[in-house]
Design a protein around this motif. Structure first.
Motif, PDB file in Angstrom:
ATOM      1  N   SER A   1       0.814  -1.199   0.000  1.00 12.88           N
ATOM      2  CA  SER A   1       0.000   0.000   0.000  1.00 12.88           C
ATOM      3  C   SER A   1       0.859   1.266   0.000  1.00 12.88           C
ATOM      4  CB  SER A   1      -0.926  -0.009   1.213  1.00 12.88           C
ATOM      5  OG  SER A   1      -0.186   0.060   2.396  1.00 12.88           O
ATOM      6  N   TRP A   2       2.190   1.124   0.001  1.00 12.56           N
ATOM      7  CA  TRP A   2       3.059   2.298  -0.031  1.00 12.56           C
ATOM      8  C   TRP A   2       3.081   2.887  -1.433  1.00 12.56           C
ATOM      9  CZ3 TRP A   2       5.055  -1.815   3.076  1.00 12.56           C
ATOM     10  CH2 TRP A   2       5.172  -1.504   4.421  1.00 12.56           C
ATOM     11  N   PRO A   3       3.119   4.200  -1.537  1.00 12.78           N
ATOM     12  CA  PRO A   3       3.153   4.834  -2.859  1.00 12.78           C
ATOM     13  C   PRO A   3       4.556   4.789  -3.468  1.00 12.78           C
ATOM     14  CG  PRO A   3       3.207   6.497  -1.141  1.00 12.78           C
ATOM     15  CD  PRO A   3       3.039   5.164  -0.450  1.00 12.78           C
ATOM     16  N   GLY A   4       4.633   5.127  -4.746  1.00  7.35           N
ATOM     17  CA  GLY A   4       5.930   5.269  -5.402  1.00  7.35           C
ATOM     18  C   GLY A   4       6.307   4.096  -6.283  1.00  7.35           C
ATOM     19  N   THR A   5       7.466   4.245  -6.919  1.00 11.89           N
ATOM     20  CA  THR A   5       8.014   3.207  -7.787  1.00 11.89           C
ATOM     21  C   THR A   5       8.377   1.984  -6.954  1.00 11.89           C
ATOM     22  OG1 THR A   5       8.923   4.924  -9.205  1.00 11.89           O
ATOM     23  CG2 THR A   5       9.857   2.717  -9.447  1.00 11.89           C
ATOM     24  N   LYS A   6       8.077   0.826  -7.478  1.00  9.95           N
ATOM     25  CA  LYS A   6       8.347  -0.411  -6.741  1.00  9.95           C
ATOM     26  C   LYS A   6       9.303  -1.302  -7.520  1.00  9.95           C
ATOM     27  CE  LYS A   6       4.014  -0.181  -4.275  1.00  9.95           C
ATOM     28  NZ  LYS A   6       3.587   1.090  -4.771  1.00  9.95           N
ATOM     29  N   VAL A   7      10.028  -2.133  -6.788  1.00  8.84           N
ATOM     30  CA  VAL A   7      11.024  -3.023  -7.376  1.00  8.84           C
ATOM     31  C   VAL A   7      10.928  -4.390  -6.705  1.00  8.84           C
ATOM     32  CG1 VAL A   7      12.854  -2.300  -5.770  1.00  8.84           C
ATOM     33  CG2 VAL A   7      13.474  -3.182  -8.011  1.00  8.84           C
ATOM     34  N   LYS A   8      11.240  -5.430  -7.458  1.00 12.96           N
ATOM     35  CA  LYS A   8      11.287  -6.775  -6.897  1.00 12.96           C
ATOM     36  C   LYS A   8      12.683  -6.990  -6.314  1.00 12.96           C
ATOM     37  CE  LYS A   8       9.471 -11.071  -7.692  1.00 12.96           C
ATOM     38  NZ  LYS A   8       8.342 -11.561  -8.318  1.00 12.96           N
ATOM     39  N   LEU A   9      12.756  -7.418  -5.055  1.00  8.92           N
ATOM     40  CA  LEU A   9      14.044  -7.623  -4.398  1.00  8.92           C
ATOM     41  C   LEU A   9      14.636  -8.966  -4.764  1.00  8.92           C
ATOM     42  CD1 LEU A   9      13.378  -6.304  -0.789  1.00  8.92           C
ATOM     43  CD2 LEU A   9      14.341  -5.104  -2.745  1.00  8.92           C
ATOM     44  N   LYS A  10      15.956  -8.979  -4.927  1.00  9.67           N
ATOM     45  CA  LYS A  10      16.718 -10.201  -5.160  1.00  9.67           C
ATOM     46  C   LYS A  10      17.907 -10.172  -4.212  1.00  9.67           C
ATOM     47  CE  LYS A  10      15.439 -10.496  -9.967  1.00  9.67           C
ATOM     48  NZ  LYS A  10      15.841 -10.617 -11.345  1.00  9.67           N
ATOM     49  N   VAL A  11      18.078 -11.257  -3.458  1.00  3.39           N
ATOM     50  CA  VAL A  11      19.155 -11.316  -2.482  1.00  3.39           C
ATOM     51  C   VAL A  11      20.017 -12.544  -2.773  1.00  3.39           C
ATOM     52  CG1 VAL A  11      19.740 -11.489  -0.040  1.00  3.39           C
ATOM     53  CG2 VAL A  11      17.746 -10.148  -0.751  1.00  3.39           C
ATOM     54  N   THR A  12      21.301 -12.297  -2.976  1.00  2.00           N
ATOM     55  CA  THR A  12      22.264 -13.374  -3.215  1.00  2.00           C
ATOM     56  C   THR A  12      22.908 -13.739  -1.884  1.00  2.00           C
ATOM     57  OG1 THR A  12      22.706 -12.517  -5.426  1.00  2.00           O
ATOM     58  CG2 THR A  12      24.330 -14.054  -4.499  1.00  2.00           C
ATOM     59  N   PRO A  13      22.789 -15.011  -1.465  1.00  2.00           N
ATOM     60  CA  PRO A  13      23.412 -15.424  -0.205  1.00  2.00           C
ATOM     61  C   PRO A  13      24.913 -15.615  -0.374  1.00  2.00           C
ATOM     62  CG  PRO A  13      22.412 -17.315  -1.262  1.00  2.00           C
ATOM     63  CD  PRO A  13      22.081 -16.111  -2.124  1.00  2.00           C
ATOM     64  N   PRO A  14      25.628 -15.746   0.730  1.00  2.00           N
ATOM     65  CA  PRO A  14      27.063 -16.042   0.642  1.00  2.00           C
ATOM     66  C   PRO A  14      27.283 -17.407  -0.022  1.00  2.00           C
ATOM     67  CG  PRO A  14      26.457 -15.384   2.867  1.00  2.00           C
ATOM     68  CD  PRO A  14      25.187 -15.590   2.117  1.00  2.00           C
TER      69      PRO A  14
ATOM     70  N   PRO B   1       8.653  -0.598  -2.385  1.00  4.09           N
ATOM     71  CA  PRO B   1       8.884   0.773  -2.843  1.00  4.09           C
ATOM     72  C   PRO B   1      10.364   1.176  -2.762  1.00  4.09           C
ATOM     73  CG  PRO B   1       7.100   0.710  -1.248  1.00  4.09           C
ATOM     74  CD  PRO B   1       7.748  -0.637  -1.236  1.00  4.09           C
ATOM     75  N   VAL B   2      10.841   1.789  -3.829  1.00  2.00           N
ATOM     76  CA  VAL B   2      12.198   2.334  -3.844  1.00  2.00           C
ATOM     77  C   VAL B   2      12.269   3.421  -2.770  1.00  2.00           C
ATOM     78  CG1 VAL B   2      13.853   3.664  -5.217  1.00  2.00           C
ATOM     79  CG2 VAL B   2      12.554   1.795  -6.274  1.00  2.00           C
ATOM     80  N   GLY B   3      13.325   3.383  -1.963  1.00  6.05           N
ATOM     81  CA  GLY B   3      13.520   4.362  -0.894  1.00  6.05           C
ATOM     82  C   GLY B   3      12.988   3.927   0.452  1.00  6.05           C
ATOM     83  N   LEU B   4      12.263   2.803   0.509  1.00  3.52           N
ATOM     84  CA  LEU B   4      11.726   2.305   1.772  1.00  3.52           C
ATOM     85  C   LEU B   4      12.866   1.888   2.698  1.00  3.52           C
ATOM     86  CD1 LEU B   4       9.087   1.484   3.307  1.00  3.52           C
ATOM     87  CD2 LEU B   4       9.455  -0.808   2.373  1.00  3.52           C
ATOM     88  N   ASP B   5      12.841   2.349   3.934  1.00  5.82           N
ATOM     89  CA  ASP B   5      13.853   1.959   4.920  1.00  5.82           C
ATOM     90  C   ASP B   5      13.490   0.587   5.485  1.00  5.82           C
ATOM     91  OD1 ASP B   5      15.281   4.327   4.617  1.00  5.82           O
ATOM     92  OD2 ASP B   5      14.076   5.358   6.118  1.00  5.82           O
TER      93      ASP B   5
ATOM     94  N   SER C   1      17.059   0.273  -3.055  1.00  3.68           N
ATOM     95  CA  SER C   1      17.608   0.907  -4.253  1.00  3.68           C
ATOM     96  C   SER C   1      16.730   0.607  -5.465  1.00  3.68           C
ATOM     97  CB  SER C   1      19.022   0.393  -4.521  1.00  3.68           C
ATOM     98  OG  SER C   1      18.969  -0.953  -4.979  1.00  3.68           O
ATOM     99  N   SER C   2      16.948   1.334  -6.522  1.00  2.23           N
ATOM    100  CA  SER C   2      16.152   1.140  -7.738  1.00  2.23           C
ATOM    101  C   SER C   2      16.473  -0.182  -8.422  1.00  2.23           C
ATOM    102  CB  SER C   2      16.359   2.300  -8.704  1.00  2.23           C
ATOM    103  OG  SER C   2      17.719   2.402  -9.065  1.00  2.23           O
ATOM    104  N   THR C   3      17.628  -0.784  -8.117  1.00  2.00           N
ATOM    105  CA  THR C   3      17.944  -2.091  -8.711  1.00  2.00           C
ATOM    106  C   THR C   3      17.317  -3.222  -7.907  1.00  2.00           C
ATOM    107  OG1 THR C   3      19.993  -2.420  -7.448  1.00  2.00           O
ATOM    108  CG2 THR C   3      20.173  -1.257  -9.576  1.00  2.00           C
ATOM    109  N   GLY C   4      17.175  -3.029  -6.597  1.00  2.00           N
ATOM    110  CA  GLY C   4      16.583  -4.047  -5.741  1.00  2.00           C
ATOM    111  C   GLY C   4      17.437  -5.285  -5.568  1.00  2.00           C
ATOM    112  N   THR C   5      18.717  -5.193  -5.874  1.00  2.00           N
ATOM    113  CA  THR C   5      19.612  -6.347  -5.808  1.00  2.00           C
ATOM    114  C   THR C   5      20.607  -6.173  -4.665  1.00  2.00           C
ATOM    115  OG1 THR C   5      19.407  -6.635  -8.194  1.00  2.00           O
ATOM    116  CG2 THR C   5      21.252  -7.736  -7.127  1.00  2.00           C
TER     117      THR C   5
END
Length: 112
Positions: free
Chosen positions: A1-14, A56-60, A83-87
């Protein structure tokens, strides 16, 4: 429900970690008792993702990696504004090792 540009997060583990020995979670700053688990692992890209989550991009927030290594818990928390890359990559050098799950829980509960 947050406004703004959104990105899909991708997390690479060690290196050495995947869905069989680790998990990734997302905690949004200021949202008590909210912890979302990344429920997909793509072995082709070695990344954790959340199947429906656009953030959302910029979400803490805090990206929380928890794994098991040699019978111990390992974890790392990335506190970031999305970030805008979400990576994101969890660095092996940043892992904290403990034999106590309580210590992992305490670190999560201490997040703002």
């Amino acid at each position: 429900s947050w406004p703004g540009t959104k990105v899909k997060l991708k997390v690479t583990p060690p290196a050495g970690f995947n869905q069989s020995n680790s998990s990734v979670y997302l905690a949004v700053e200021g949202e008590d008792n909210m912890l979302a688990q990344f429920d997909m692992f793509h072995s082709s890209t070695n990344t954790f993702e959340e199947h429906t989550g656009l953030v959302p991009v910029g979400l803490d927030c805090h990206i929380i990696f928890v794994g098991e290594q040699s019978g111990n818990y390992v974890y790392h928390i990335i506190s970031t504004s999305i970030s805008s890359t979400g990576t994101y990559t969890v660095p092996s050098s940043g892992l904290t090792t403990t034999t106590s799950y309580g210590q992992v829980e305490t670190a999560i509960l201490a997040l703002p």
